[in-house]
Structure formats: C-alpha cells, structure tokens
Design an enzyme around this catalytic site. Structure first.
Site, mmCIF file in Angstrom:
data_model
loop_
_atom_site.group_PDB
_atom_site.id
_atom_site.type_symbol
_atom_site.label_atom_id
_atom_site.label_comp_id
_atom_site.label_asym_id
_atom_site.label_seq_id
_atom_site.Cartn_x
_atom_site.Cartn_y
_atom_site.Cartn_z
ATOM 1 N N GLN A 219 0.832 -1.122 0.068
ATOM 2 C CA GLN A 219 0.117 0.014 -0.030
ATOM 3 C C GLN A 219 0.927 1.225 -0.198
ATOM 4 O O GLN A 219 0.431 2.627 -0.082
ATOM 5 C CB GLN A 219 -0.799 -0.090 1.308
ATOM 6 C CG GLN A 219 -1.851 -1.090 1.231
ATOM 7 C CD GLN A 219 -2.735 -1.193 2.710
ATOM 8 O OE1 GLN A 219 -2.661 -2.095 3.328
ATOM 9 N NE2 GLN A 219 -3.261 0.146 2.871
ATOM 10 N N PHE A 250 -6.126 -4.054 3.506
ATOM 11 C CA PHE A 250 -6.680 -3.607 4.767
ATOM 12 C C PHE A 250 -5.748 -2.989 5.895
ATOM 13 O O PHE A 250 -6.117 -2.943 6.944
ATOM 14 C CB PHE A 250 -7.514 -4.882 5.235
ATOM 15 C CG PHE A 250 -8.230 -5.658 4.238
ATOM 16 C CD1 PHE A 250 -9.501 -5.138 3.672
ATOM 17 C CD2 PHE A 250 -7.928 -6.930 3.945
ATOM 18 C CE1 PHE A 250 -10.049 -5.838 2.812
ATOM 19 C CE2 PHE A 250 -8.708 -7.701 3.152
ATOM 20 C CZ PHE A 250 -9.868 -7.189 2.702
ATOM 21 N N GLU A 254 0.576 -1.608 4.750
ATOM 22 C CA GLU A 254 0.886 -0.471 4.569
ATOM 23 C C GLU A 254 2.466 -0.459 4.920
ATOM 24 O O GLU A 254 3.346 0.420 4.411
ATOM 25 C CB GLU A 254 0.066 0.341 5.698
ATOM 26 C CG GLU A 254 0.586 1.711 5.619
ATOM 27 C CD GLU A 254 -0.384 2.787 6.240
ATOM 28 O OE1 GLU A 254 0.029 3.764 6.470
ATOM 29 O OE2 GLU A 254 -1.606 2.308 6.903
ATOM 30 N N ARG A 332 -5.557 7.935 16.966
ATOM 31 C CA ARG A 332 -6.839 7.709 16.234
ATOM 32 C C ARG A 332 -8.014 7.274 17.072
ATOM 33 O O ARG A 332 -9.009 7.525 17.122
ATOM 34 C CB ARG A 332 -6.691 7.143 14.909
ATOM 35 C CG ARG A 332 -7.980 7.290 14.073
ATOM 36 C CD ARG A 332 -7.638 6.616 12.463
ATOM 37 N NE ARG A 332 -7.410 7.848 11.721
ATOM 38 C CZ ARG A 332 -7.939 8.682 11.039
ATOM 39 N NH1 ARG A 332 -9.142 8.479 11.020
ATOM 40 N NH2 ARG A 332 -7.390 9.248 10.101
ATOM 41 N N ARG A 364 -7.855 -1.523 8.736
ATOM 42 C CA ARG A 364 -9.118 -0.975 8.394
ATOM 43 C C ARG A 364 -9.718 -0.022 9.613
ATOM 44 O O ARG A 364 -10.177 -0.745 10.491
ATOM 45 C CB ARG A 364 -9.943 -1.809 7.605
ATOM 46 C CG ARG A 364 -11.260 -1.009 6.759
ATOM 47 C CD ARG A 364 -12.058 -2.028 5.995
ATOM 48 N NE ARG A 364 -12.855 -1.698 5.114
ATOM 49 C CZ ARG A 364 -13.442 -2.165 4.170
ATOM 50 N NH1 ARG A 364 -13.323 -3.338 4.214
ATOM 51 N NH2 ARG A 364 -14.203 -1.673 3.344
ATOM 52 N N PHE A 366 -7.952 1.913 11.760
ATOM 53 C CA PHE A 366 -6.619 2.618 12.126
ATOM 54 C C PHE A 366 -6.940 2.912 13.557
ATOM 55 O O PHE A 366 -6.407 4.250 13.861
ATOM 56 C CB PHE A 366 -6.007 3.537 11.195
ATOM 57 C CG PHE A 366 -4.545 3.987 11.479
ATOM 58 C CD1 PHE A 366 -3.792 3.244 10.482
ATOM 59 C CD2 PHE A 366 -4.357 5.063 12.053
ATOM 60 C CE1 PHE A 366 -2.499 3.642 10.871
ATOM 61 C CE2 PHE A 366 -2.994 5.612 12.022
ATOM 62 C CZ PHE A 366 -2.089 4.571 11.462
ATOM 63 N N THR A 464 -3.857 11.518 10.102
ATOM 64 C CA THR A 464 -3.518 12.291 11.337
ATOM 65 C C THR A 464 -2.072 12.837 11.256
ATOM 66 O O THR A 464 -1.882 14.035 11.901
ATOM 67 C CB THR A 464 -3.909 11.639 12.625
ATOM 68 O OG1 THR A 464 -3.049 10.426 12.578
ATOM 69 C CG2 THR A 464 -5.288 11.392 12.902
ATOM 70 N N ALA A 533 -6.046 5.386 5.553
ATOM 71 C CA ALA A 533 -7.006 6.492 6.049
ATOM 72 C C ALA A 533 -8.085 6.896 5.211
ATOM 73 O O ALA A 533 -8.474 8.074 5.242
ATOM 74 C CB ALA A 533 -6.031 7.774 6.462
ATOM 75 N N GLU A 735 -13.103 3.221 5.031
ATOM 76 C CA GLU A 735 -12.976 2.923 6.595
ATOM 77 C C GLU A 735 -14.107 2.821 7.324
ATOM 78 O O GLU A 735 -14.682 1.896 8.308
ATOM 79 C CB GLU A 735 -11.910 3.304 7.273
ATOM 80 C CG GLU A 735 -10.542 3.035 6.770
ATOM 81 C CD GLU A 735 -9.399 3.765 7.486
ATOM 82 O OE1 GLU A 735 -8.399 3.232 8.035
ATOM 83 O OE2 GLU A 735 -9.448 4.906 7.229
#
Length: 821
Positions: A219, A250, A254, A332, A364, A366, A464, A533, A735
């Site tokens: 990702q 998902f 990342e 988050r 998903r 986060f 964020t 995100a 998400e």
C-alpha cells in the site's frame, strides 16, 4: 476501426455530442478489473512470468517469544542441492532496521529475538520447496529470556513503545463527583488478522549499475523504495517500485510489505539474480502484526436521562514488540473515543504497551474502531443501569448542530446529519415496532432470544500525520485522443483506479474506455503517501482532477487561439469537442495540439488544506471532514449454546455525492461484514509460550457467505453533497462502514440482556464468540439470583428509573461503588 478514427459526418458528430453521457462520476460503472478478477486474467505478482535463474526465498522463524540467539549454523542448508545463498543480518550492506517511523524493526534478528515468528535467516534457492527445506535445516540455539505476553502485565509494568498521551477538556474529576449517577468498568477487545487473499509477496529484478526493479504487493510503494535503498546502502533513485494491484491489503501492507521486498532485494544484490518471496499463510500470520487488541477502563458520570456528564477513559493498546505505527493508531483511537457523542468534561489517556508478540500495525479504521467500540460499550452500560432504550441514550448524547458541537480535541463538528440519518433509518427499518415485537418475543421464548441495536458512526477523514495528506498524478494524451493515467494511489480491490478514471473522464468529457490506468510506479509519481486512512480517492482523485483540468485548459487556450473564439464557446462531451458551433473528435483536437506544439503531458498535485494538530496542547483540526452512517442489526441467540445468527441488517451511509454508487455500496457491504468478523468470530489465540495457535483458515474463522444476513439493505444518503472542496463533493468510503458492524455486537448483547429485563450489562468482550456469549448468559442468570458484580463494573443506580419500553420491567438494586481503575 474505432469511433476515434472514423470520419464522422456533421450529423453524426452532432448526434454523438448530444447523446447522454455514459461515463464520468456518479455512475455505477463496474470495477476496471472486474472481468479480469473473475476470469483469472488479472495479474498479481505471483502470476508474473519467472525470470531466468530466478531464486525463491523462504524464512526461518524464531521459536521463542524472547531469547538471546547463542548459535546459528547455516552449513546444513548448503547440503541441499539448489541452495544459492543463506542470508543473516551480517549480510546486510546498509541499514538493518526497517522501522517505518522509528527504529526497532530489524530486517533479520541480530543477537536477540523479540517475538515468536521473527525472521532470523532467509534461504534463497532455485525452487520454493528446496528453500523451505533448507531453512528448516539450519541449526539455531537460544537462551530464553523472560517474556511479556499479556497486555495488562505490560500496562502494570509501564512497558511502552511510546509515552502515554492525554486528551482533556474541562474538569472530569469535579464532573464525576457531582454526577447523580456514576459507573466504572472495563472491557477488552481482541485483534484481527488481515487475512488478505494474496499473502505478502515481492519480486525483485536487478538492473544495470546496481539499480533494482521491485514488484511489491504494498500500500506504500515509496516506503518500500526508501527502505530497500536503505537496506542496500544505495540512493532512492536506484530503486523503482511497481505495484499494479494487490489481492487485498486492509492496512496489513502499509508497513509490513517492506520486509519481503527488502529481503528479495538483498538476495538479488548478493547473487545478481532475480528473487521472489511469497509467504505461506502460516508464515504470514506468524510474522506479521494484526489489529491492536485493546483494554478499556472507564469511569463515567451521568444523570437519570442517560446524559453523560463526566468521563475518564483509558485506552491501552497491545502494540507488540516495536512501535510500527502504534503511536498514530492509538492517537486515532483517542480521536474517535467520542464517536457520535459530545463529551463535556473528559480525560482520555492512550497507552502504547510493549509485549513480546509480532508488532501490531494498521488495519481498516486504524484505531478508530477500538475507540468507538469503547464509547458504545459505555453508552450501553448507562442504558442498562437506567433501564432506557440504548437508542434513546445515544440520541440524547449526540453532537448538536449549534451547541455541544466541539470535539474533545477542539475541532468543530460541522454539517452534522446524525439526527436525520437516525430518523430515516429508524423509520425505514421499523425500529420502534420491531423493538416492541422483540420484547414480546423474548417474553414468550425461554431459549431463543432476539436482540436489536441501532448504532451511529462519525469517522474523521484524513491522515492524522498531516504531511501525508498529499498526492500526485500524471496524465498523458496521445494524438489518437486516448489517454494514459498514473497516480500515487494503490489498487487493492477497493475500486480506487475506477473512481480516478471516472474523475478524469468527467473533466475531459470522454468515455473511461479511452483511458488506460497504469501500475503505480515510483518512477512516475515520486514521494507518494500510503493508500490508507480512507483518503485514496480524496487525494489521488483530486490530483488527477487537477492534471486533467490543466491539460484541458491547454487545449482550450490552443483552440481559442486557432479558431479565434472564447473559452466559453468550447465544451468537451462524449469524446467530442464543440468549438464555436463546429464539432471535432478529441483525436482531431489532440493531433492539432501536437502540430501546434502544445504539451499533452500534464501533472497534477493536491494537498489537503487547513489540517493541523498541536500534540502539546492535544488540540487542532486533524480531519478535513467527517463521514457518517447508521446501522440497525437484529440477531437471535440460543441461550443454551451461545450460538447466534444475524437475521437482518439495515444500513444508511453518507458518502456525499458518490463518485460510483456501485463501488461505494460494495465497500459498505464489505466493510460491514469484515467489521462483523472482528466483533464476532475472528478470535486470535496464543499459547503460554507466545505462539499464535490460530495461524490459518482451519483455526481462524473469517466471515463467510453463511454469516451474512438473509436481508442486508444498504442505502447511500441521497442529496447530501460534501460541503468541503473534495473531488466532486464526494466523501471517503473505505473505512467508515467498518464501524457499522458495532450494531451486531450490541444486538448480541441486547439479546442476552433480555434475560435480566434489560437491567444488567452482559459481560461479553469482543469478539463475541459463542463461548463468550454462553459464559455471559450463565453469569447473567447467576447475577440475577445473587446480584453478582462482573468485571464490567458497578453503578449507583438512578432512583425509580424509567423502563426501557413497556414490559421491560424495573428492579431496584443495592448501592455499590468502586474506585476508578
């Protein structure tokens, strides 16, 4: 001959220009690779033809959760014919650590292992079977060290990967002391395996002068590029990462896709041969992190109406052995600990706990789902203690439109449709009537109990980490009027490429079939942000829109100059261009632009405006806007076995002006079912030595078609354009729907709560497996006999509380209090 090459008559040109537009945004076009997905023609990394002399990699994993490595003997590996190279940490020419933000993630264990499943060595051989056999043949000896596997133990010992962080507003201690009612408790939620269909995989082909072509299922291509360069000790310019599609991500790809890519690059550097690493499902699940498990502790004050007056909330996450993205994930969770509710006097503390397990990572939502589940649990605790319908308590605590509309981190909640959404779904789903029917059913049914819950979602959209909110795109037009598009987002099945194609088609007035989207490539779009995100379409769609508008403006200026007209008399539609009454094909305009020496290559860039967060003050505007949704779920529970079934789910979700309703509805459906899996069946189990026991589909249960309800009604909120300047006023959809599944978890607990006249909170952590449900049933029946206090806490009850609904019943309870934990 295609339409683009035909010599249209004047009438045909007019007719084509005036016909209804078949492409562009707002239309339910199929996924751009849908036909290839179902036919098997879609090429993933493992489908690529093998290069001559390609090597295959296999890892050897740690057998201890925490230990010193006292001996590594790789000589037995080389006794197997076909073994080319065995790689340990000593073979890394550059930086060993591949931590995404801070150090702490060695590519290969050096002197110590910190979790069971950590990679110690990797074998490169001519075929996968030989590589795995050789890896198993290595002799590794350990000196075990004490390990911490339990989140509560790590919290008690203050073992952290990052310092605790606080969000505070007002004086929660004073508010709690003054509250008429007060309840304390705790709850736990488990992690979740990503279970992407395509496991972690990478392939690397060495090139000239030390260059590397990396094919990675990631990702975040730029991070893979950066870390491969770091491990090899070369510049980023020497590494190119190509990513056409993933078989699911998902969040699991990342950061954690970097390891296999770096190992392949290392093997390619050491041998001069192409190398590929495809993890088996077992190795993937042992090696990689999951969704963070959380422990929640709370102390909440409220009144007899169920209005929250003060709250202290601890959110403790099991981060695993290293930081990875845990700091941002817990942030988050704290940002979303309000969900849809105004918190007046509040203190939220986030703990990032270190354990000897795989480093947990993005998933998903986060961290948002964990924070939202915590507050929904608290809302339900208040409802059970007051005897009120949980939906009434939820609505009373919703954010307002003009007052009570500032979050605990000082961001205004603007354009809030929560009341309208709730009204509309409660009416269309028949919530009030079904609630009455369910109470009557439960009163007459001694074994099977039904439950109903309607829950909201308010989810902030943006990274964020503010600097990540940027994207680039490149658009090329050829003289036959066709286009090639590239952007920094990655396609993992979510339909991002389809939406971005539609954006460009809308701007230029062409059919999406005239546009080919190419693999995400760090050699075309540099310094990309991860596709995460929920911001893939927001960022990359806007960048592509800017690229298309720039190209269109060049064409308009050229046509104005050549045909001596004004821009207002030029329009693009259906692959045709009308210029002061004359109609041309786009191919003719492109050919003319080329002859007029006008560049037909355009770049677009976009950065989300107005975002900031002051961590020292725990205040700011970390999100560009909020996405909203509501879901109503009905279940039936067998109180003799703990088994349950989701009977029906109704969903109303806000996506602004949808770029593609078909894809958006699919995302809502998929997110809801995946969220249901997290909260019901997907249970991760480790043994006392820290080994993951649920390491494959035989022991880890993801939802199947049999778990979906017979009736799943999904609607998108109509006529609700995003007031923010997003791409064509759409909203993110990746998400937010995941958290709609909280309604299923709440409905299960509602069914069990009927055993105690809806006056006690069932002690059901997440996931609500049948075993947990049955245990809660037994505990609730026993508590009804002796007023036993569960670990969920105690409450000073409201005097003469109102019943949930007629027939629910009331019962006075002794006063109990317990200090906040």
């Amino acid at each position: 001959m295609s339409d683009r090459a035909k010599n249209f008559t004047a009438g045909e040109r007019e007719q084509r220009f005036d016909q209804s537009t078949a492409a562009g945004v707002g239309r339910p076009l199929p996924h751009e690779s849908a036909a290839k997905h179902v036919s098997g023609e879609a090429l993933y990394i493992d489908d690529r033809p093998e290069a001559p002399n390609q090597l295959h990699l296999a890892p050897r994993l740690s057998e201890h959760a925490h230990a010193l490595i006292t001996r590594v003997d790789v000589s037995p590996c080389y006794r197997l014919p076909g073994v080319e190279r065995v790689m340990t940490w000593q073979d890394v020419p550059g930086e060993l650590d591949i931590g995404p933000l801070v150090a702490g993630d060695p590519l290969l264990a050096k002197e110590r292992v910190d979790y069971l499943g950590q990679v110690i060595l990797v074998v490169a051989a001519r075929d996968p079977v030989t590589a795995h056999r050789a890896a198993a043949a290595a002799i590794i000896e350990y000196r075990p060290l004490p390990s911490v596997l339990d989140l509560e133990e790590a919290l008690e010992k203050a073992l952290y990967v990052d310092v605790p962080h606080h969000h505070r507003r007002g004086d929660p201690d004073m508010a709690l002391a003054a509250a008429p009612l007060r309840v304390q408790g705790s709850m736990r939620m488990g992690g979740q395996e990503h279970f992407y269909l395509e496991s972690q995989v990478a392939s690397v082909v060495p090139g000239e002068d030390g260059a590397m072509q990396v094919f990675s299922s990631t990702q975040h291509p730029t991070e893979v590029q950066k870390l491969v360069a770091s491990v090899l000790g070369v510049d980023m310019k020497d590494i190119t990462v190509d990513m056409r599609r993933m078989g699911g991500g998902f969040g699991g790809k990342e950061t954690q896709a970097a390891g296999p890519a770096c190992l392949c690059a290392l093997a390619a550097r050491l041998t001069g041969k192409p190398a590929k690493m495809r993890l088996s499902r077992r190795d993937d699940m042992l090696m990689t992190g999951k969704r963070h498990p959380f422990l929640v502790r709370y102390d909440v004050g409220f009144d007899a109406r169920g209005l929250m007056l003060g709250l202290k909330l601890d959110l403790a996450a099991n981060c695993g052995y290293s930081a990875d993205l845990s700091a941002s994930i817990v942030d988050r969770a704290m940002f979303h600990a309000d969900n849809a509710y105004y918190l007046a006097d509040v203190l939220i503390t986030g703990y990032r706990c270190r354990t000897n397990t795989a480093s947990n990572t993005a998933f998903r939502g986060f961290g948002g789902p964990q924070g939202m589940l915590a507050i929904e649990h608290i809302i339900e605790h208040i409802a059970r203690e007051t005897g009120l319908d949980p939906l009434s308590v939820r609505r009373l605590n919703y954010y307002g439109k003009t007052t009570r509309n500032i979050t605990h981190y000082q961001q205004p909640v603007e354009d809030n449709p929560l009341d309208e959404l709730t009204d509309e779904l409660a009416l269309s789903a028949g919530y009030r009537q079904r609630r009455r029917e369910i109470i009557a059913y439960n009163a007459a049914s001694p074994i099977l109990k039904r439950g109903l819950a309607l829950t909201p979602v308010k989810f902030g959209i943006s990274f964020t980490a503010s600097f990540l909110n940027q994207a680039g795109a490149m658009l090329l037009m050829y003289t036959d009027g066709t286009l090639q598009l590239n952007h920094g987002g990655t396609e993992m099945g979510q339909g991002l490429h389809t939406k971005v194609l539609q954006v460009v088609a809308q701007v230029l007035g062409v059919d999406s079939a005239q546009i080919r989207i190419t693999a995400t490539d760090t050699g075309k779009i540099p310094n990309t942000s991860p596709t995460a995100a929920s911001s893939g379409a927001d960022l990359n769609g806007k960048a592509a829109q800017h690229a298309a508008e720039t190209l269109k403006q060049r064409l308009v200026e050229m046509l104005c100059r050549v045909y001596h007209t004004e821009a207002g008399r030029i329009s693009f539609r259906n692959g045709m261009v009308k210029v002061a009454g004359r109609i041309f094909t786009l191919a003719e305009v492109a050919e003319l632009a080329h002859l007029q020496q006008v560049s037909l290559a355009s770049q677009g860039y976009y950065a989300t405006p107005t975002l900031f967060y002051d961590r020292t003050q725990a205040a700011g505007q970390p999100f560009y806007y909020f996405a909203y949704g509501v879901a109503c779920a009905e279940v039936v529970v067998d109180t003799l076995t703990g088994e349950y079934r989701l009977l029906r789910a109704d969903i109303l979700h806000d996506v602004g002006d949808s770029l593609n309703p078909a894809i958006d509805i699919g995302q809502v459906e998929g997110g809801f079912i995946q969220g249901m899996g997290w909260l019901t069946s997907e249970e991760l189990v480790w043994n006392a030595q820290g080994r993951l026991l649920t390491d494959g589909p035989a022991t880890y249960k993801i939802p199947t078609i049999g778990d979906t309800p017979a009736r799943l009604d999904v609607r998108l909120l109509a006529n609700r354009a995003n007031p923010k300047q997003t791409v064509f006023h759409s909203k993110a959809v990746g998400e937010p729907p995941f958290m709609l599944a909280i309604s299923v978890w709440c409905a299960i607990r509602d069914a069990v709560a009927s055993l105690a006249d809806y006056r006690r909170l069932p002690a059901i952590d997440a996931p609500a497996t049948p075993e947990r449900v049955l245990t809660a049933v037994d505990a609730l029946l026993a508590a009804a006999e002796g007023d036993v206090v569960t670990h969920f806490g105690t409450c000073t009850p409201a005097p003469q509380p109102q019943p949930m609904l007629a027939g629910a019943g009331t019962r006075a309870r002794p006063k109990k209090e317990r200090p906040y934990e």
